[in-house]
Design an enzyme around this catalytic site. Structure first.
Site, PDB file in Angstrom:
ATOM      1  N   GLU A   1     -10.403   9.835   0.514  1.00  0.00           N
ATOM      2  CA  GLU A   1     -10.128   9.911   1.953  1.00  0.00           C
ATOM      3  C   GLU A   1     -10.803  11.122   2.579  1.00  0.00           C
ATOM      4  O   GLU A   1     -10.968  11.192   3.785  1.00  0.00           O
ATOM      5  CB  GLU A   1      -8.618  10.024   2.190  1.00  0.00           C
ATOM      6  CG  GLU A   1      -7.854   8.833   1.655  1.00  0.00           C
ATOM      7  CD  GLU A   1      -6.358   8.979   1.818  1.00  0.00           C
ATOM      8  OE1 GLU A   1      -5.782   8.311   2.673  1.00  0.00           O
ATOM      9  OE2 GLU A   1      -5.770   9.779   1.065  1.00  0.00           O
TER      10      GLU A   1
ATOM     11  N   HIS B   1       8.819  -5.150  11.967  1.00  0.00           N
ATOM     12  CA  HIS B   1       9.470  -6.270  11.291  1.00  0.00           C
ATOM     13  C   HIS B   1       9.427  -7.518  12.138  1.00  0.00           C
ATOM     14  O   HIS B   1       9.312  -8.620  11.638  1.00  0.00           O
ATOM     15  CB  HIS B   1      10.916  -5.909  10.968  1.00  0.00           C
ATOM     16  CG  HIS B   1      11.018  -5.249   9.640  1.00  0.00           C
ATOM     17  ND1 HIS B   1      11.963  -4.318   9.343  1.00  0.00           N
ATOM     18  CD2 HIS B   1      10.270  -5.405   8.546  1.00  0.00           C
ATOM     19  CE1 HIS B   1      11.787  -3.912   8.108  1.00  0.00           C
ATOM     20  NE2 HIS B   1      10.770  -4.556   7.611  1.00  0.00           N
TER      21      HIS B   1
ATOM     22  N   CYS C   1      -8.533   0.289   0.513  1.00  0.00           N
ATOM     23  CA  CYS C   1      -7.205  -0.147   0.942  1.00  0.00           C
ATOM     24  C   CYS C   1      -6.874   0.249   2.379  1.00  0.00           C
ATOM     25  O   CYS C   1      -5.728   0.189   2.792  1.00  0.00           O
ATOM     26  CB  CYS C   1      -6.130   0.377  -0.008  1.00  0.00           C
ATOM     27  SG  CYS C   1      -6.046   2.160  -0.069  1.00  0.00           S
TER      28      CYS C   1
ATOM     29  N   ARG D   1      -7.261   9.464  14.135  1.00  0.00           N
ATOM     30  CA  ARG D   1      -6.973   8.039  13.983  1.00  0.00           C
ATOM     31  C   ARG D   1      -5.779   7.596  14.815  1.00  0.00           C
ATOM     32  O   ARG D   1      -5.601   6.417  15.080  1.00  0.00           O
ATOM     33  CB  ARG D   1      -6.744   7.681  12.506  1.00  0.00           C
ATOM     34  CG  ARG D   1      -5.548   8.333  11.894  1.00  0.00           C
ATOM     35  CD  ARG D   1      -5.477   8.107  10.411  1.00  0.00           C
ATOM     36  NE  ARG D   1      -4.585   7.004  10.063  1.00  0.00           N
ATOM     37  CZ  ARG D   1      -4.150   6.760   8.831  1.00  0.00           C
ATOM     38  NH1 ARG D   1      -4.568   7.515   7.821  1.00  0.00           N
ATOM     39  NH2 ARG D   1      -3.348   5.763   8.603  1.00  0.00           N
TER      40      ARG D   1
ATOM     41  N   ARG E   1       2.885   2.342  -0.729  1.00  0.00           N
ATOM     42  CA  ARG E   1       3.039   3.637  -0.048  1.00  0.00           C
ATOM     43  C   ARG E   1       4.429   4.184  -0.336  1.00  0.00           C
ATOM     44  O   ARG E   1       5.395   3.839   0.325  1.00  0.00           O
ATOM     45  CB  ARG E   1       2.853   3.459   1.461  1.00  0.00           C
ATOM     46  CG  ARG E   1       1.422   3.116   1.888  1.00  0.00           C
ATOM     47  CD  ARG E   1       1.379   2.932   3.398  1.00  0.00           C
ATOM     48  NE  ARG E   1       0.047   3.068   3.953  1.00  0.00           N
ATOM     49  CZ  ARG E   1      -0.687   2.042   4.402  1.00  0.00           C
ATOM     50  NH1 ARG E   1      -0.224   0.818   4.373  1.00  0.00           N
ATOM     51  NH2 ARG E   1      -1.883   2.256   4.897  1.00  0.00           N
TER      52      ARG E   1
ATOM     53  N   ASP F   1      -8.272   7.230   6.783  1.00  0.00           N
ATOM     54  CA  ASP F   1      -8.462   8.680   6.815  1.00  0.00           C
ATOM     55  C   ASP F   1      -9.926   9.044   6.649  1.00  0.00           C
ATOM     56  O   ASP F   1     -10.413   9.973   7.291  1.00  0.00           O
ATOM     57  CB  ASP F   1      -7.602   9.354   5.737  1.00  0.00           C
ATOM     58  CG  ASP F   1      -6.195   9.616   6.253  1.00  0.00           C
ATOM     59  OD1 ASP F   1      -6.080  10.069   7.403  1.00  0.00           O
ATOM     60  OD2 ASP F   1      -5.230   9.322   5.529  1.00  0.00           O
TER      61      ASP F   1
HETATM   62  C1  PEP Z   1      -6.016   5.239   4.482  1.00  0.00           C
HETATM   63  O1  PEP Z   1      -6.064   6.413   4.865  1.00  0.00           O
HETATM   64  O2  PEP Z   1      -6.941   4.410   4.652  1.00  0.00           O
HETATM   65  C2  PEP Z   1      -4.814   4.749   3.776  1.00  0.00           C
HETATM   66  C3  PEP Z   1      -4.777   3.563   3.218  1.00  0.00           C
HETATM   67  O3  PEP Z   1      -3.730   5.557   3.761  1.00  0.00           O
HETATM   68  P1  PEP Z   1      -2.727   5.714   5.016  1.00  0.00           P
HETATM   69  O4  PEP Z   1      -3.157   4.714   6.055  1.00  0.00           O
HETATM   70  O5  PEP Z   1      -1.389   5.480   4.477  1.00  0.00           O
HETATM   71  O6  PEP Z   1      -3.009   7.124   5.423  1.00  0.00           O
HETATM   72 MG    MG Z   2      -4.565   7.868   4.177  1.00  0.00          MG
END
Ligand code: PEP
Ligand code: MG
Length: 776
Positions: free
Chosen positions: A632, A390, A703, A666, A497, A656
């Site tokens: 993903e 934040h 995304c 990651r 999300r 992912d």
């Molecule tokens: C992703 O995996 O790219 C994604 C947008 O989902 P998250 O980052 O919430 O796993």
């Molecule tokens: Mg993801």
């Protein structure tokens, strides 16, 4: 009370705990009081520590109790023991990370091991004579957010430790921490980690991570919020509860005053953040835990710190940066409450500020930032912090650069040091020379030109130089993120999300709570589209109230839609809430981590059941229902023909997808730059995906974090993506890039790159941007 007693091991049938914890209801309180008496009594620090260790071993019926103290150079020294060989005291030393004790310190989290000697981290130190002891419970001794030592219990027999025992030992470790930092065991210089070795008056450059772009100069103001809690144990819990309530009332009115001031400043952003803040402040679970800690015999301050330690321990177990940051907010609130208990309203109280302030902090909450005079604030440097914090969001709205994850900033920077903060290249220049200052003054005037450019494109069409339109959407997770929809110029929410609101709660939200939440999201989004992603928990994103078995490879484990399909009630309730929230209007939802068409079919069947139920309940069907999946898992790439017949859209979760394509965690900082998504294999995979979707006329977007970086976004648009969803702060830079890009030229250039065998195409794409005046 019952819950509390259980938590402390006074539960029927919990023989093991009864045997090893201080006996009956008043036992734990009595132990605390005795520890306090020792600390307040005569004798030097070593004498007191020996007595404390003896008391703990006796009251907790342990065969061994040992205390390791952190010394300079990150070494843990055995300072006191009952049960191990006394000759090892002040001789046995372990580096942080070495052995089980070193491991506890390295991760700042407890270890409870039934068979310690068979643990891979076990190191044998013959001088301690610890051979006969099988089980081990160790907790870090924490103070001011740093590990000051490790407190260990050992038993001859193999045994499991209950959570309650761990909690008791953690509370005791808090009290021991006071002795450790008292200066009586090791010198104050060593304790304050004075770092004279690393701090100097020479110029220095500190690296970190870029949390907000921009460039600024100013003088350092060091934010030190940790107050010293001197009194740990209280005789009169009622009096402490009263003190807590007075401080809480003071804190609430101070936050209200900040809210009012931020409203007057027209600060929608800060206002929303503070609203979330107030929500935390009123969180019943949080307050309840503080109450319970007071009732064990702690002072109000110590109880607040005790709960703070829990939050921090939770923070250490969560890799997801978004959730960690929400917990940091709570940490911030805790510091604020401590200030009120000490009779101060804020850390900034009474601090004389220079005209150009660069605030340097270990971590900082949004409200703490607002305590400073914003007219003087030029930049922020944090030892912790992430892009989703934040405080970073707020700094973005204030337009100040932020460099986070800047190790030892609080040690290497001295108060009123001149600083240059370069948020674009994640670096901080400490006491820079004249030449560096002159070079940066030049860059700053160029930056100012660029900022004006971002602001100008906000309301301009997101169309490339050669007329290709790209839809720019936002990634959100909390209600307060939604206000960016209006101020960023984005076209909608490409990824909501839904797990984020679940994670900041202390209990599972039922259908009506979820319906209300999703309705508010839709209401705030106005008529702009919102894509809700169903619950993506598991792996590192655990819900506090949801217990699952620990897994060896959580990222590949029971997570996301896999949980939803195995526990259909959870998924159906969420679907029910989403359909009800739509209230007859349109609804888009997508499922995360789908690995095969059959999984989509199962999820779709559950959705159909919920649609029937909606009908049966006499509620309106959504006017348009769009159902998609997140791509993903690489396996899905080879099921596209079947999948595209079933879904309305695909959204690539590149975070992912890259993790699984490169078999590269990651969340592991070591791996973060090992492979590049801007590489032939990854871009080729995406290219073939887009081509397949295009020929099936199936909408596809992306995304993941890739979309938020202008160079990566450029490549994605060249590949053929026409919808990208990103963090709000990325909209300006990505749109600016798009408006300067000739997509047809880039597409042609990319066709020459897919078959190359380079590790990365980053330099080539950068050169393309430079040669063609693309603003990245
Ligand atoms: C992703 O995996 O790219 C994604 C947008 O989902 P998250 O980052 O919430 O796993
Ligand atoms: Mg993801």
């Amino acid at each position: 009370m019952l819950q509390f007693l259980r938590r402390h091991g006074f539960q029927e049938g919990m023989q093991e705990i009864k045997r090893s914890s201080p006996g009956e209801t008043g036992g734990f309180r009595r132990l605390l009081a005795r520890l306090r008496d020792v600390m307040a009594g005569a004798g030097g620090g070593q004498y007191q520590l020996d007595k404390i260790v003896w008391l703990i071993a006796k009251e907790m019926m342990a065969d061994v109790c040992s205390c390791y103290v952190m010394r300079a150079g990150e070494v843990l020294e055995l300072f006191s023991t009952v049960g191990l060989n006394p000759a090892a005291v002040h001789k046995t030393r372990l580096r942080v990370g070495e052995g089980i004790v070193g491991d506890i310190a390295a991760h700042a989290r407890p270890a409870a091991l039934a068979r310690a000697q068979s643990h891979p981290n076990f190191v044998y130190r013959p001088e301690t004579g610890e051979d006969p002891f099988q089980s081990l419970l160790g907790v870090p001794i924490l103070r001011g957010g740093r590990v000051r030592g490790v407190l260990v219990l050992q038993h001859r027999e193999e045994r499991d430790f209950a959570d309650e025992e761990i909690e008791i030992l953690q509370t005791i470790a808090m009290i021991v921490a006071e002795l450790v930092v008292s200066g009586e065991l090791v010198g104050p210089q060593e304790i304050s980690n004075a770092g004279d070795e690393i701090s100097s008056s020479l110029p220095a450059r500190l690296g970190g991570s870029a949390l907000n772009h921009g460039l600024a100069m100013g003088l350092a103001v060091l934010h030190r919020h940790q107050l010293t809690v001197r009194e740990m144990v209280a005789d009169d819990p009622d009096r402490e509860l009263e003190r807590l309530h007075t401080a809480l009332a003071g804190m609430h009115s101070a936050i209200d005053a900040l809210l009012a001031a931020s409203a007057m400043m027209g600060g929608g952003e800060s206002r929303d953040i503070l609203e979330t803040y107030r929500m935390f402040a009123e969180d019943r679970g949080w307050l309840q835990r503080i109450h319970e800690a007071i009732r064990t015999g702690l002072t109000a301050e110590a109880a607040v710190v005790r709960v703070q330690n829990d939050t921090r321990a939770r923070m250490n177990q969560i890799a997801d940066p978004y959730i960690r940051e929400r917990l940091l907010d709570l940490d911030d609130l805790t510091n604020r409450l401590l200030q009120h208990l000490a009779g101060r309203t804020s850390v900034a109280d009474g601090v004389v500020l220079p005209d150009d302030v660069v605030l340097v902090a270990r971590s900082l909450g949004p409200a703490e930032l607002l305590d400073y005079d914003l007219n003087r604030l030029r930049a922020l440097v944090l030892e912790e912090g992430s892009a989703t914090s934040h405080v970073a969001i707020l700094a973005r709205s204030l337009g100040i650069p932020v460099v986070g994850q800047c190790p030892d900033a609080m040690i290497r920077i001295e108060s009123l040091d001149p600083l240059i903060v370069d948020g674009d290249h994640a670096q901080v220049f400490v006491r820079p020379g004249d030449d560096i200052q002159a070079a940066f003054a030049e860059s700053m005037s160029l930056m100012a030109v660029r900022e004006r450019l971002y602001a100008e494109v906000r309301n301009m069409p997101s169309v490339s130089r050669d007329g290709v339109a790209v839809t720019i959407m936002l990634n959100c997770g909390l209600l307060l993120d939604l206000q960016h929809l209006a101020d960023s110029g984005a076209d909608g929410i490409g990824l909501y999300r839904t797990e984020i609101p679940f994670m900041v709660r202390s209990s599972y939200p039922d259908v009506s709570a979820q319906t209300e939440l999703y309705s508010r999201v839709l209401q705030q989004a106005d008529d702009k589209p919102v894509v809700f992603r169903t619950l993506d928990v598991g792996g590192d994103k655990m819900l506090p109230y949801f217990t699952a078995e620990s897994e060896e490879n959580p990222a590949l484990g029971w997570r996301a839609v896999r949980i939803g399909l195995d526990r259909p009630a959870i998924l159906r309730q969420q679907m029910r809430a989403l359909l009800r929230a739509a209230g007859g209007k349109s609804m888009s939802m997508m499922f995360p981590m789908v690995a095969e068409v059959a999984e989509f079919d199962m999820a779709r069947r559950l959705l159909d059941m919920e649609l029937e139920r909606l009908n049966a309940d006499g509620l309106p069907q959504p006017s348009v229902l769009r159902v998609g999946v997140m791509l993903e898992v690489p396996a899905l790439m080879w099921q596209l023909p079947a999948l595209l017949k079933r879904v309305d859209f695909l959204s690539v979760g590149s975070n992912d997808l890259a993790q699984f394509m490169f078999a590269c965690d990651r969340g592991n900082p070591r791996m973060s730059s090992r492979y590049d998504p801007l590489s032939p294999p990854f871009l080729t995979a995406l290219r073939s995906l887009v081509a397949t979707c295009d020929s099936a006329s199936a909408p596809v977007s992306l995304c993941g974090e890739m979309a938020a970086r202008p160079l990566e976004a450029m490549a994605l648009i060249g590949i053929g993506f026409r919808t990208l969803s990103m963090a709000p702060s990325a909209v300006g830079p990505v749109k600016t890039m798009l408006r300067s890009l000739d997509v047809a030229r880039l597409r042609d250039y990319l066709t020459t790159l897919y078959r190359r065998d380079d590790h990365s195409l980053r330099d080539k794409l950068r050169a393309f941007a430079k040669d063609h005046d693309v603003i990245i």
